[in-house]
Design an enzyme around this catalytic site. Structure first.
Site, PDB file in Angstrom:
ATOM      1  N   LYS A  24      35.427  21.328   4.564  1.00  0.00           N
ATOM      2  CA  LYS A  24      34.337  21.011   3.626  1.00  0.00           C
ATOM      3  C   LYS A  24      33.109  20.512   4.373  1.00  0.00           C
ATOM      4  CE  LYS A  24      34.146  16.700   1.145  1.00  0.00           C
ATOM      5  NZ  LYS A  24      32.945  16.103   1.628  1.00  0.00           N
ATOM      6  N   ASN A  25      33.329  19.657   5.366  1.00  0.00           N
ATOM      7  CA  ASN A  25      32.183  19.017   6.017  1.00  0.00           C
ATOM      8  C   ASN A  25      31.524  19.880   7.094  1.00  0.00           C
ATOM      9  OD1 ASN A  25      32.493  16.967   4.258  1.00  0.00           O
ATOM     10  ND2 ASN A  25      33.466  15.544   5.695  1.00  0.00           N
ATOM     11  N   ARG A  98      25.927  14.605  -1.147  1.00  0.00           N
ATOM     12  CA  ARG A  98      24.985  14.110  -0.146  1.00  0.00           C
ATOM     13  C   ARG A  98      24.352  15.253   0.663  1.00  0.00           C
ATOM     14  NH1 ARG A  98      24.636   9.028   0.374  1.00  0.00           N
ATOM     15  NH2 ARG A  98      23.889   9.069   2.509  1.00  0.00           N
ATOM     16  N   CYS A 122      30.414   9.831  -2.296  1.00  0.00           N
ATOM     17  CA  CYS A 122      31.357   8.771  -2.638  1.00  0.00           C
ATOM     18  C   CYS A 122      30.738   7.402  -2.463  1.00  0.00           C
ATOM     19  CB  CYS A 122      32.593   8.910  -1.753  1.00  0.00           C
ATOM     20  SG  CYS A 122      33.509  10.397  -2.144  1.00  0.00           S
ATOM     21  N   ASP A 324      38.030   9.111   7.201  1.00  0.00           N
ATOM     22  CA  ASP A 324      38.562   9.852   6.048  1.00  0.00           C
ATOM     23  C   ASP A 324      40.085  10.026   6.103  1.00  0.00           C
ATOM     24  OD1 ASP A 324      35.881  10.745   4.856  1.00  0.00           O
ATOM     25  OD2 ASP A 324      35.737  11.328   6.950  1.00  0.00           O
ATOM     26  N   VAL A 346      33.565   2.363  10.160  1.00  0.00           N
ATOM     27  CA  VAL A 346      32.529   3.352   9.844  1.00  0.00           C
ATOM     28  C   VAL A 346      31.811   3.013   8.529  1.00  0.00           C
ATOM     29  CG1 VAL A 346      32.034   5.802   9.472  1.00  0.00           C
ATOM     30  CG2 VAL A 346      33.770   5.114  11.145  1.00  0.00           C
TER      31      VAL A 346
HETATM   32  C1  EPZ Z   1      29.987  12.471   6.779  1.00  0.00           C
HETATM   33  O1  EPZ Z   1      29.220  11.599   5.958  1.00  0.00           O
HETATM   34  C2  EPZ Z   1      31.060  13.021   5.891  1.00  0.00           C
HETATM   35  N1  EPZ Z   1      30.444  13.696   4.772  1.00  0.00           N
HETATM   36  C3  EPZ Z   1      31.958  11.904   5.407  1.00  0.00           C
HETATM   37  O2  EPZ Z   1      33.011  12.456   4.654  1.00  0.00           O
HETATM   38  C4  EPZ Z   1      32.553  11.189   6.612  1.00  0.00           C
HETATM   39  O3  EPZ Z   1      33.292  10.082   6.168  1.00  0.00           O
HETATM   40  C5  EPZ Z   1      31.442  10.717   7.535  1.00  0.00           C
HETATM   41  O4  EPZ Z   1      30.572  11.814   7.892  1.00  0.00           O
HETATM   42  C6  EPZ Z   1      31.986  10.105   8.818  1.00  0.00           C
HETATM   43  O5  EPZ Z   1      32.812  11.038   9.492  1.00  0.00           O
HETATM   44  C7  EPZ Z   1      29.985  14.920   4.926  1.00  0.00           C
HETATM   45  O6  EPZ Z   1      30.049  15.516   5.990  1.00  0.00           O
HETATM   46  C8  EPZ Z   1      29.401  15.562   3.709  1.00  0.00           C
HETATM   47  P1  EPZ Z   1      27.517   9.184   8.553  1.00  0.00           P
HETATM   48  P2  EPZ Z   1      27.807  11.070   6.443  1.00  0.00           P
HETATM   49  O7  EPZ Z   1      26.075   9.459   8.448  1.00  0.00           O
HETATM   50  O8  EPZ Z   1      27.183  12.113   7.281  1.00  0.00           O
HETATM   51  C9  EPZ Z   1      25.572   4.799   8.360  1.00  0.00           C
HETATM   52  C10 EPZ Z   1      34.300  12.832   2.749  1.00  0.00           C
HETATM   53  O9  EPZ Z   1      35.102  12.207   2.009  1.00  0.00           O
HETATM   54  N2  EPZ Z   1      24.249   5.456   8.208  1.00  0.00           N
HETATM   55  O10 EPZ Z   1      28.222   9.536   9.804  1.00  0.00           O
HETATM   56  O11 EPZ Z   1      27.085  10.601   5.233  1.00  0.00           O
HETATM   57  C11 EPZ Z   1      26.414   4.992   7.101  1.00  0.00           C
HETATM   58  O12 EPZ Z   1      26.071   4.075   6.101  1.00  0.00           O
HETATM   59  C12 EPZ Z   1      33.049  12.159   3.247  1.00  0.00           C
HETATM   60  O13 EPZ Z   1      34.448  14.021   3.051  1.00  0.00           O
HETATM   61  C13 EPZ Z   1      23.106   4.683   8.157  1.00  0.00           C
HETATM   62  O14 EPZ Z   1      23.160   3.447   8.257  1.00  0.00           O
HETATM   63  O15 EPZ Z   1      28.279   9.833   7.331  1.00  0.00           O
HETATM   64  C14 EPZ Z   1      27.817   4.796   7.650  1.00  0.00           C
HETATM   65  O16 EPZ Z   1      28.117   3.425   7.721  1.00  0.00           O
HETATM   66  C15 EPZ Z   1      32.964  10.715   2.862  1.00  0.00           C
HETATM   67  N3  EPZ Z   1      21.894   5.306   7.982  1.00  0.00           N
HETATM   68  C16 EPZ Z   1      27.723   5.378   9.064  1.00  0.00           C
HETATM   69  O17 EPZ Z   1      26.312   5.430   9.374  1.00  0.00           O
HETATM   70  C17 EPZ Z   1      21.786   6.667   7.871  1.00  0.00           C
HETATM   71  O18 EPZ Z   1      20.658   7.189   7.710  1.00  0.00           O
HETATM   72  C18 EPZ Z   1      28.291   6.765   9.231  1.00  0.00           C
HETATM   73  O19 EPZ Z   1      27.742   7.643   8.246  1.00  0.00           O
HETATM   74  C19 EPZ Z   1      22.956   7.444   7.943  1.00  0.00           C
HETATM   75  C20 EPZ Z   1      24.181   6.820   8.122  1.00  0.00           C
END
Ligand code: EPZ
Length: 451
Positions: A24-25, A98, A122, A324, A346
């Site tokens: 999916k991702n 997202r 989520c 995840d 995370v």
């Molecule tokens: C991706 O989310 C995945 N989603 C998530 O899967 C996954 O948990 C996550 O990566 C980590 O592997 C998709 O790919 C659609 P991040 P993403 O940006 O990209 C902080 C699932 O169930 N952050 O790596 O949104 C954030 O708050 C989902 O399939 C900022 O602070 O995750 C988090 O604490 C859930 N500012 C951390 O970074 C920003 O601008 C990691 O988030 C961006 C992120």
């Protein structure tokens, strides 16, 4: 309560074989990348899940013709007539996923402007988009935040930049990749995420004509090119779904073969699975040969009998233990003897679902402290982000309401592992990321029904 409910008669080990398709991702991001090409793209093995439908809808609104190919799970994207969509049309998708934030770079390249609706996804923490917006501004985009969403423009085009992420965010790294590939000049991204899904997105972009170097120490260098063409791609399999079924096999004392699961992308999970006491066997794929039909690869996961072991683990960015994977595995940890520790580094609020497990008889305490070996960003910020799981606990049936995708799957596993009949509300949310999960449950012998 809603009629979106699954009745689960628990206590039966899951037994059998299911198949996972494209991650999916990755799939959702590869679909966005198709916008950048000047000729059609073709993606195989696309799962039928809600997130794919959302991206398909948004692509359609922007003039990308999306059609089903001849193969099951094949999608073809024709970006010949990319056009603007009205904010009202785009806002129909507000709050649903997202992924829309990743349309910024491609739409700025194709149209010079973009409108991004309010995001969904989520609720597992505040999930800000500050890294994304900072990166886009570095490329020269103008970002205007309004109550209805984000309006972006790039009147002077986008230029390559040197940028370091404060944290290796998956989404922000993808944002930079999808923007830098056609920006003028070179982009150097430091502290980039290097998840397998990101490497696979880089493969997609490279197939389209991009020049991207992945250096050591999380540095990615992108040489902008003036045009890209379409791609043909078979995505990496969904390692989150594969691990979810593995955890379900362990928690229900069952035996599940996950066809399509890929060892290389799941190494960290497999190490923990074995430490907990689960067994697995990897089957390598074999191409068909004369006189031999060939063999699909996958991984068989099972509970070998006896007791499971408590473990200590921290979630982390790749190559660490994925956040995840955490929720599904914790259900199995309720069955392990001793104290398991899970430090979620995370997302700051990804342990709320443990209350539901406690209501079923689990013994899980959550703490604000960093209980793993490494202090993390959340240690001093008052978030309950560490859990201690005391086991083994006999789980009993309960009425559960699904809070988010992965926690939802963990509720489902808990209901399957528990004695008695549970009612799991809000199960449609699971369709966001798990293709045909009800049919798969039936294939694995689970006793579930819609009332
Ligand atoms: C991706 O989310 C995945 N989603 C998530 O899967 C996954 O948990 C996550 O990566 C980590 O592997 C998709 O790919 C659609 P991040 P993403 O940006 O990209 C902080 C699932 O169930 N952050 O790596 O949104 C954030 O708050 C989902 O399939 C900022 O602070 O995750 C988090 O604490 C859930 N500012 C951390 O970074 C920003 O601008 C990691 O988030 C961006 C992120």
């Amino acid at each position: 309560m809603t009629d979106d409910v699954l009745v689960v008669h628990g206590g039966t080990p899951l037994q059998g074989r299911i198949r996972v398709r494209g991650a999916k991702n990755l799939v959702s991001k590869a679909m966005v990348a198709a916008l950048l090409g000047d000729s059609p793209s073709r993606l195989f093995d696309v799962p039928k899940i809600r997130d794919v439908e959302v991206v398909r809808g948004l692509l359609g609104l922007h003039g990308v013709k999306v059609t089903d190919g001849d193969d099951d799970g094949e999608l073809i994207f024709d970006p010949a007539n990319v056009e603007s969509a009205s904010t009202d049309q785009i806002n129909v998708h507000a709050g649903s996923s997202r992924i829309p934030i990743l349309f910024c770079g491609p739409l700025l390249h194709r149209l010079g402007h973009a409108f991004i609706p309010d995001l969904g996804g989520c609720h597992i923490g505040p999930r800000p988009i500050d890294f994304h917006l900072q990166a886009l501004r570095e490329f020269g985009a103008t970002v205007d935040k309004t109550p209805e969403g984000l309006h972006l423009s790039a009147p002077n085009g986008l230029r390559g930049t040197k940028f370091a992420l404060p944290y290796p965010s998956v989404g922000a790294t993808e944002q930079v990749l999808l923007t830098a590939v056609m920006a003028e000049g070179v982009t150097e991204l430091r502290n980039a995420a290097v998840e397998p899904e990101i490497i696979d997105l880089i493969c997609v972009l490279q197939k389209m004509g991009a020049i991207i170097k992945v250096h050591t120490d999380r540095v990615i260098e992108i040489q902008g090119v003036p045009k890209l063409h379409g791609y043909t791609h078979r995505p990496i399999p969904d390692r989150i779904e594969a691990a979810s079924w593995a955890a379900a096999a362990l928690a229900t004392r069952g035996h599940v073969e996950v066809l399509g699961a890929e060892q290389a992308d799941m190494m960290t999970f497999l190490n923990v699975f074995r430490s907990v006491g689960g067994e697995y066997e990897v089957t390598d794929a074999r191409p068909p040969k004369l006189g031999h039909p060939g063999q699909e690869g996958g991984i068989r996961f099972w509970h070998p009998g006896g007791e499971l072991n408590a473990v200590a683990l921290e979630t982390d960015v790749h190559p660490g233990f994925m956040t995840d994977w955490q929720q599904p595995l914790v259900v199995a940890l309720t069955q392990a003897r001793g104290l398991s520790i899970v430090h979620e580094t995370v997302y700051e609020q990804r342990l709320g679902y443990t209350e539901a497990l406690n209501s079923m008889g689990a013994n899980i305490q959550v703490y604000r402290d960093c209980l793993g070996g490494t202090p993390c960003r959340f240690g001093r910020r008052n978030f309950k982000h560490s859990a201690v799981i005391a086991g083994p606990s006999k789980l009993h049936a309960a009425d559960l309401v699904i809070p988010d995708l992965r926690a939802g799957f963990s509720h489902l596993i808990a209901a399957l592992a528990a004695e008695g009949t549970s009612r799991v509300y809000g199960v449609d949310l699971i369709n966001r990321g798990y293709e045909d999960f009800e049919a798969k449950l039936a294939d694995l012998g689970a006793h579930v029904e819609r009332p």
